[in-house]
Design a protein around this motif. Structure first.
Motif, PDB file in Angstrom:
ATOM      1  N   HIS A   4       0.735  -1.142   0.179  1.00  0.00           N
ATOM      2  CA  HIS A   4      -0.070   0.027  -0.108  1.00  0.00           C
ATOM      3  C   HIS A   4       0.684   1.219  -0.084  1.00  0.00           C
ATOM      4  O   HIS A   4       1.783   1.221   0.617  1.00  0.00           O
ATOM      5  CB  HIS A   4      -0.911  -0.004   1.412  1.00  0.00           C
ATOM      6  CG  HIS A   4      -1.753  -1.242   1.387  1.00  0.00           C
ATOM      7  ND1 HIS A   4      -2.958  -1.506   0.463  1.00  0.00           N
ATOM      8  CD2 HIS A   4      -1.757  -2.503   1.915  1.00  0.00           C
ATOM      9  CE1 HIS A   4      -3.493  -2.430   0.715  1.00  0.00           C
ATOM     10  NE2 HIS A   4      -2.523  -3.257   1.799  1.00  0.00           N
ATOM     11  N   SER A   5       0.420   2.122  -0.728  1.00  0.00           N
ATOM     12  CA  SER A   5       1.424   3.289  -0.973  1.00  0.00           C
ATOM     13  C   SER A   5       1.535   3.935   0.177  1.00  0.00           C
ATOM     14  O   SER A   5       2.629   4.664   0.537  1.00  0.00           O
ATOM     15  CB  SER A   5       1.090   4.104  -2.283  1.00  0.00           C
ATOM     16  OG  SER A   5      -0.254   4.637  -2.032  1.00  0.00           O
ATOM     17  N   GLU A   6       0.473   4.201   1.189  1.00  0.00           N
ATOM     18  CA  GLU A   6       0.592   4.950   2.241  1.00  0.00           C
ATOM     19  C   GLU A   6       1.363   4.357   3.310  1.00  0.00           C
ATOM     20  O   GLU A   6       1.586   4.687   4.337  1.00  0.00           O
ATOM     21  CB  GLU A   6      -0.824   5.152   3.032  1.00  0.00           C
ATOM     22  CG  GLU A   6      -1.435   4.073   3.383  1.00  0.00           C
ATOM     23  CD  GLU A   6      -2.502   3.298   2.308  1.00  0.00           C
ATOM     24  OE1 GLU A   6      -3.046   2.356   2.722  1.00  0.00           O
ATOM     25  OE2 GLU A   6      -2.275   3.671   1.152  1.00  0.00           O
ATOM     26  N   GLU A   7       1.871   3.144   3.196  1.00  0.00           N
ATOM     27  CA  GLU A   7       2.658   2.005   4.095  1.00  0.00           C
ATOM     28  C   GLU A   7       4.161   2.124   3.588  1.00  0.00           C
ATOM     29  O   GLU A   7       4.994   2.033   4.393  1.00  0.00           O
ATOM     30  CB  GLU A   7       2.074   0.730   4.350  1.00  0.00           C
ATOM     31  CG  GLU A   7       0.875   0.751   5.010  1.00  0.00           C
ATOM     32  CD  GLU A   7       0.444  -0.651   5.117  1.00  0.00           C
ATOM     33  OE1 GLU A   7       1.101  -1.488   5.143  1.00  0.00           O
ATOM     34  OE2 GLU A   7      -0.758  -0.810   5.259  1.00  0.00           O
ATOM     35  N   TYR A   8       4.418   2.237   2.401  1.00  0.00           N
ATOM     36  CA  TYR A   8       5.668   2.013   1.895  1.00  0.00           C
ATOM     37  C   TYR A   8       6.259   3.429   0.978  1.00  0.00           C
ATOM     38  O   TYR A   8       5.171   4.066   0.331  1.00  0.00           O
ATOM     39  CB  TYR A   8       5.891   0.677   1.226  1.00  0.00           C
ATOM     40  CG  TYR A   8       5.979  -0.466   1.832  1.00  0.00           C
ATOM     41  CD1 TYR A   8       7.236  -0.928   2.319  1.00  0.00           C
ATOM     42  CD2 TYR A   8       4.560  -1.105   2.092  1.00  0.00           C
ATOM     43  CE1 TYR A   8       6.915  -2.124   3.188  1.00  0.00           C
ATOM     44  CE2 TYR A   8       4.498  -2.113   2.942  1.00  0.00           C
ATOM     45  CZ  TYR A   8       5.818  -2.627   3.422  1.00  0.00           C
ATOM     46  OH  TYR A   8       5.778  -3.890   4.413  1.00  0.00           O
ATOM     47  N   LYS A   9       7.418   3.761   1.024  1.00  0.00           N
ATOM     48  CA  LYS A   9       7.856   4.738   0.122  1.00  0.00           C
ATOM     49  C   LYS A   9       9.212   4.161  -0.619  1.00  0.00           C
ATOM     50  O   LYS A   9       9.739   3.116  -0.135  1.00  0.00           O
ATOM     51  CB  LYS A   9       8.179   6.146   0.744  1.00  0.00           C
ATOM     52  CG  LYS A   9       9.350   5.693   1.913  1.00  0.00           C
ATOM     53  CD  LYS A   9       9.660   7.023   2.499  1.00  0.00           C
ATOM     54  CE  LYS A   9      10.866   6.807   3.518  1.00  0.00           C
ATOM     55  NZ  LYS A   9      11.299   7.965   4.201  1.00  0.00           N
ATOM     56  N   ILE A  10       9.306   4.716  -1.775  1.00  0.00           N
ATOM     57  CA  ILE A  10      10.860   4.312  -2.542  1.00  0.00           C
ATOM     58  C   ILE A  10      11.985   4.482  -1.544  1.00  0.00           C
ATOM     59  O   ILE A  10      12.010   5.627  -0.832  1.00  0.00           O
ATOM     60  CB  ILE A  10      10.885   5.073  -3.796  1.00  0.00           C
ATOM     61  CG1 ILE A  10       9.686   4.801  -4.737  1.00  0.00           C
ATOM     62  CG2 ILE A  10      12.178   4.943  -4.547  1.00  0.00           C
ATOM     63  CD1 ILE A  10       9.728   3.379  -5.221  1.00  0.00           C
ATOM     64  N   SER A  12      15.485   5.588  -0.323  1.00  0.00           N
ATOM     65  CA  SER A  12      16.559   6.488  -0.745  1.00  0.00           C
ATOM     66  C   SER A  12      18.142   5.828  -0.530  1.00  0.00           C
ATOM     67  O   SER A  12      18.399   5.515   0.597  1.00  0.00           O
ATOM     68  CB  SER A  12      16.599   7.727   0.135  1.00  0.00           C
ATOM     69  OG  SER A  12      17.397   8.428  -0.435  1.00  0.00           O
ATOM     70  N   TYR A  43      11.711  -0.636  -1.715  1.00  0.00           N
ATOM     71  CA  TYR A  43      10.865   0.135  -0.969  1.00  0.00           C
ATOM     72  C   TYR A  43      11.312   0.159   0.615  1.00  0.00           C
ATOM     73  O   TYR A  43      11.853  -0.897   0.825  1.00  0.00           O
ATOM     74  CB  TYR A  43       9.288  -0.222  -0.930  1.00  0.00           C
ATOM     75  CG  TYR A  43       8.842  -0.181  -2.377  1.00  0.00           C
ATOM     76  CD1 TYR A  43       7.885   0.912  -2.481  1.00  0.00           C
ATOM     77  CD2 TYR A  43       8.682  -1.149  -3.242  1.00  0.00           C
ATOM     78  CE1 TYR A  43       7.367   1.401  -3.880  1.00  0.00           C
ATOM     79  CE2 TYR A  43       8.090  -1.089  -4.523  1.00  0.00           C
ATOM     80  CZ  TYR A  43       7.411   0.200  -4.757  1.00  0.00           C
ATOM     81  OH  TYR A  43       6.687   0.140  -6.038  1.00  0.00           O
ATOM     82  N   GLU A  44      10.904   0.993   1.219  1.00  0.00           N
ATOM     83  CA  GLU A  44      11.064   0.875   2.698  1.00  0.00           C
ATOM     84  C   GLU A  44       9.483   1.205   3.309  1.00  0.00           C
ATOM     85  O   GLU A  44       8.977   2.033   2.843  1.00  0.00           O
ATOM     86  CB  GLU A  44      12.128   1.836   3.243  1.00  0.00           C
ATOM     87  CG  GLU A  44      11.988   3.295   3.069  1.00  0.00           C
ATOM     88  CD  GLU A  44      13.071   4.309   3.613  1.00  0.00           C
ATOM     89  OE1 GLU A  44      13.863   3.634   4.371  1.00  0.00           O
ATOM     90  OE2 GLU A  44      13.300   5.420   2.800  1.00  0.00           O
ATOM     91  N   LYS A  45       9.459   0.560   4.478  1.00  0.00           N
ATOM     92  CA  LYS A  45       8.164   0.875   5.251  1.00  0.00           C
ATOM     93  C   LYS A  45       8.130   2.025   5.877  1.00  0.00           C
ATOM     94  O   LYS A  45       9.164   2.642   6.455  1.00  0.00           O
ATOM     95  CB  LYS A  45       7.939  -0.325   6.336  1.00  0.00           C
ATOM     96  CG  LYS A  45       6.441  -0.249   6.729  1.00  0.00           C
ATOM     97  CD  LYS A  45       5.964  -1.621   7.521  1.00  0.00           C
ATOM     98  CE  LYS A  45       4.678  -1.389   8.090  1.00  0.00           C
ATOM     99  NZ  LYS A  45       4.307  -2.680   8.821  1.00  0.00           N
ATOM    100  N   GLU A  46       6.899   2.908   5.587  1.00  0.00           N
ATOM    101  CA  GLU A  46       6.840   4.308   6.467  1.00  0.00           C
ATOM    102  C   GLU A  46       6.838   3.948   8.035  1.00  0.00           C
ATOM    103  O   GLU A  46       6.192   2.894   8.396  1.00  0.00           O
ATOM    104  CB  GLU A  46       5.804   4.881   5.958  1.00  0.00           C
ATOM    105  CG  GLU A  46       5.741   5.180   4.652  1.00  0.00           C
ATOM    106  CD  GLU A  46       6.242   6.879   4.575  1.00  0.00           C
ATOM    107  OE1 GLU A  46       6.895   7.203   5.421  1.00  0.00           O
ATOM    108  OE2 GLU A  46       6.325   7.249   3.274  1.00  0.00           O
TER     109      GLU A  46
END
Length: 53
Positions: A4-10, A12, A43-46
């Motif tokens: 889910h995009s709200e849980e993970y971000k690309i 860095s 991805y890394e988890k927010e």
């Protein structure tokens, strides 16, 4: 896995040459095994309030 995009971000990975090399090597190996060009995306988890200790 359901991402889910709200849980993970690309992730860095700038300045982390060893990690980037490992991803590139994995892409090359998978391409050799499958015969297809592939790209791996990290991805890394927010960190949300529920993830904070």
């Amino acid at each position: 896995m359901d991402i889910h995009s709200e849980e993970y971000k690309i992730a860095s990975l700038n300045g982390n040459e060893g990690t980037l090399k490992a991803i590139e090597d994995a892409e090359t190996k998978i391409a050799e095994l499958t015969g297809k060009d592939i790209t791996l995306i990290a991805y890394e988890k927010e960190q949300g309030p529920e993830d904070t200790p």
